[in-house]
Motif scaffolding. Structure first.
Motif, PDB file in Angstrom:
ATOM      1  N   GLY A   1       0.783  -1.222   0.000  1.00 33.43           N
ATOM      2  CA  GLY A   1       0.000   0.000   0.000  1.00 33.43           C
ATOM      3  C   GLY A   1       0.816   1.274   0.000  1.00 33.43           C
ATOM      4  O   GLY A   1       0.392   2.280   0.591  1.00 33.43           O
ATOM      5  N   PHE A   2       1.984   1.261  -0.659  1.00 35.57           N
ATOM      6  CA  PHE A   2       2.804   2.468  -0.773  1.00 35.57           C
ATOM      7  C   PHE A   2       3.276   2.622  -2.220  1.00 35.57           C
ATOM      8  O   PHE A   2       3.404   1.647  -2.961  1.00 35.57           O
ATOM      9  CB  PHE A   2       4.018   2.413   0.154  1.00 35.57           C
ATOM     10  CG  PHE A   2       3.703   2.789   1.574  1.00 35.57           C
ATOM     11  CD1 PHE A   2       3.909   4.081   2.035  1.00 35.57           C
ATOM     12  CD2 PHE A   2       3.173   1.848   2.449  1.00 35.57           C
ATOM     13  CE1 PHE A   2       3.613   4.430   3.339  1.00 35.57           C
ATOM     14  CE2 PHE A   2       2.870   2.178   3.761  1.00 35.57           C
ATOM     15  CZ  PHE A   2       3.090   3.481   4.205  1.00 35.57           C
ATOM     16  N   ALA A   3       3.541   3.864  -2.594  1.00 34.79           N
ATOM     17  CA  ALA A   3       4.070   4.152  -3.931  1.00 34.79           C
ATOM     18  C   ALA A   3       5.109   5.256  -3.825  1.00 34.79           C
ATOM     19  O   ALA A   3       5.125   6.024  -2.859  1.00 34.79           O
ATOM     20  CB  ALA A   3       2.936   4.571  -4.873  1.00 34.79           C
ATOM     21  N   PHE A   4       5.965   5.324  -4.811  1.00 33.48           N
ATOM     22  CA  PHE A   4       7.005   6.335  -4.865  1.00 33.48           C
ATOM     23  C   PHE A   4       6.471   7.574  -5.588  1.00 33.48           C
ATOM     24  O   PHE A   4       5.982   7.481  -6.714  1.00 33.48           O
ATOM     25  CB  PHE A   4       8.214   5.759  -5.608  1.00 33.48           C
ATOM     26  CG  PHE A   4       9.367   6.708  -5.781  1.00 33.48           C
ATOM     27  CD1 PHE A   4       9.882   7.392  -4.691  1.00 33.48           C
ATOM     28  CD2 PHE A   4       9.946   6.894  -7.020  1.00 33.48           C
ATOM     29  CE1 PHE A   4      10.963   8.262  -4.845  1.00 33.48           C
ATOM     30  CE2 PHE A   4      11.026   7.744  -7.190  1.00 33.48           C
ATOM     31  CZ  PHE A   4      11.536   8.438  -6.095  1.00 33.48           C
ATOM     32  N   ASP A   5       6.549   8.712  -4.931  1.00 32.30           N
ATOM     33  CA  ASP A   5       6.112   9.970  -5.540  1.00 32.30           C
ATOM     34  C   ASP A   5       7.266  10.526  -6.354  1.00 32.30           C
ATOM     35  O   ASP A   5       8.079  11.322  -5.885  1.00 32.30           O
ATOM     36  CB  ASP A   5       5.677  10.961  -4.451  1.00 32.30           C
ATOM     37  CG  ASP A   5       4.982  12.186  -5.025  1.00 32.30           C
ATOM     38  OD1 ASP A   5       5.210  12.493  -6.211  1.00 32.30           O
ATOM     39  OD2 ASP A   5       4.224  12.846  -4.294  1.00 32.30           O
ATOM     40  N   ARG A   6       7.349  10.104  -7.601  1.00 29.50           N
ATOM     41  CA  ARG A   6       8.475  10.464  -8.442  1.00 29.50           C
ATOM     42  C   ARG A   6       8.560  11.960  -8.693  1.00 29.50           C
ATOM     43  O   ARG A   6       9.647  12.536  -8.737  1.00 29.50           O
ATOM     44  CB  ARG A   6       8.382   9.710  -9.776  1.00 29.50           C
ATOM     45  CG  ARG A   6       8.402   8.189  -9.596  1.00 29.50           C
ATOM     46  CD  ARG A   6       8.244   7.450 -10.903  1.00 29.50           C
ATOM     47  NE  ARG A   6       7.152   7.930 -11.720  1.00 29.50           N
ATOM     48  CZ  ARG A   6       5.862   7.719 -11.467  1.00 29.50           C
ATOM     49  NH1 ARG A   6       5.516   7.021 -10.387  1.00 29.50           N
ATOM     50  NH2 ARG A   6       4.933   8.174 -12.261  1.00 29.50           N
ATOM     51  N   ALA A   7       7.412  12.598  -8.873  1.00 27.09           N
ATOM     52  CA  ALA A   7       7.416  14.026  -9.175  1.00 27.09           C
ATOM     53  C   ALA A   7       7.968  14.832  -7.998  1.00 27.09           C
ATOM     54  O   ALA A   7       8.781  15.744  -8.178  1.00 27.09           O
ATOM     55  CB  ALA A   7       6.004  14.491  -9.519  1.00 27.09           C
ATOM     56  N   ALA A   8       7.550  14.482  -6.781  1.00 26.65           N
ATOM     57  CA  ALA A   8       8.032  15.199  -5.602  1.00 26.65           C
ATOM     58  C   ALA A   8       9.518  14.963  -5.388  1.00 26.65           C
ATOM     59  O   ALA A   8      10.271  15.887  -5.055  1.00 26.65           O
ATOM     60  CB  ALA A   8       7.239  14.759  -4.364  1.00 26.65           C
TER      61      ALA A   8
END
Length: 279
Positions: free
Chosen positions: A204-211
């Motif tokens: 239930g986690f993802a990498f916020d690439r834009a941030a």
């Protein structure tokens, strides 16, 4: 530029594989940003990530062969066709797996990576790097994966980049008309010199690439925590023979190869960060 685990972890956010509409999305682990107006994502949305996107589902074939010698090669299915078939099955279960383009390192380097894994008995650096991703990886389990890759190569089932592109490419990339197509996601370049490899075992986690990109950080991020949901969507004939741990082991070995040589061209490997893996 050295990254600590905290720096990458702080750019991960709670995000279920499946959205409110029940659909899930799995893209390539490449940390680049999605091009504005992409026909699949439209912008830089959050999604789970797997090495090569749909191509990464071929890791299940390697896991099958490592767990039960002959289990995959006796089926006489090339890795690319297996990955595409798995992608179609997952799509029918509401999990969309993408292929990023026009150039994907996982596809272009497929032969190099496969041969490198098969040579794992002579590659101590690869084993040590695999241990970063999976500290509980024993030499015996590591060798099972290496030997499985050797059998797949010998059987002629390790698809070439050209075969992968053919198997995973479809004329249809428009989201409402996906059907059995492999959707493409167009990416724009970011600074690959300021990245690390990250494996996140949390569900239930993802990498916020834009941030992360805006702050000057990034990662080749792999959503190990999403593997369970993908495996649950696989056919019983697959899920009954491969455990979540089996898939984690296989993926750790392959990533150990990639980070050691195949992206750094034999230079100093990128830093590896592991989030929430115990033991």
């Amino acid at each position: 530029m050295k990254h600590s685990r905290v720096l990458i972890e702080q750019y991960t956010v709670a995000h279920d594989l499946r959205h409110a509409d029940g659909r899930g999305l799995v893209g390539c682990m490449d940390r680049r940003l999605v091009m504005p107006g992409d026909p699949v994502l439209d912008s830089d949305h959050l999604f789970a990530q797997l090495r090569g996107g749909r191509l990464g589902l071929g890791g299940l074939a390697l896991a099958l062969e490592a767990k039960k010698p002959g289990r995959f090669i006796n089926a006489d299915i090339p890795i690319a066709d297996f990955a595409q078939a798995m992608g179609v099955v997952l799509l029918m279960q509401g999990v969309i797996t993408t292929k990023h383009g026009p150039i994907c390192g996982g596809i272009e380097g497929a032969t190099t990576i496969g041969n490198g894994v098969a040579n794992g008995m002579n590659d101590e650096a690869m084993y040590q790097n695999a241990l970063h991703f999976n500290p509980s990886l024993t030499e015996e389990k590591y060798l099972r994966v290496v030997e499985a890759q050797q059998r797949i190569n010998a059987a002629g089932l390790a698809s070439t980049p050209e075969q992968i592109k053919t198997a995973l490419t479809s004329p249809s990339i428009v989201f409402p008309e996906l059907k059995h197509a492999t959707p493409h996601v167009e990416l724009q370049d970011t600074d690959h010199g300021k990245i690390c490899f990250a494996a996140d075992y949390r569900k239930g986690f993802a990498f916020d690439r834009a941030a992360a990109h805006a702050a000057g950080y990034g990662a080749y991020y792999s959503s190990f925590g999403a593997f369970e949901d993908m495996l649950c969507a696989a056919p019983d004939t697959i899920a009954d023979d491969v455990t979540l741990e089996d898939w984690w082991i296989t993926e750790s070995v392959v990533l150990g190869r990639i980070v050691t040589h195949d992206i750094t061209n034999g230079g100093v490997p990128y830093p590896v960060e592991v989030i929430a893996r115990q033991g």
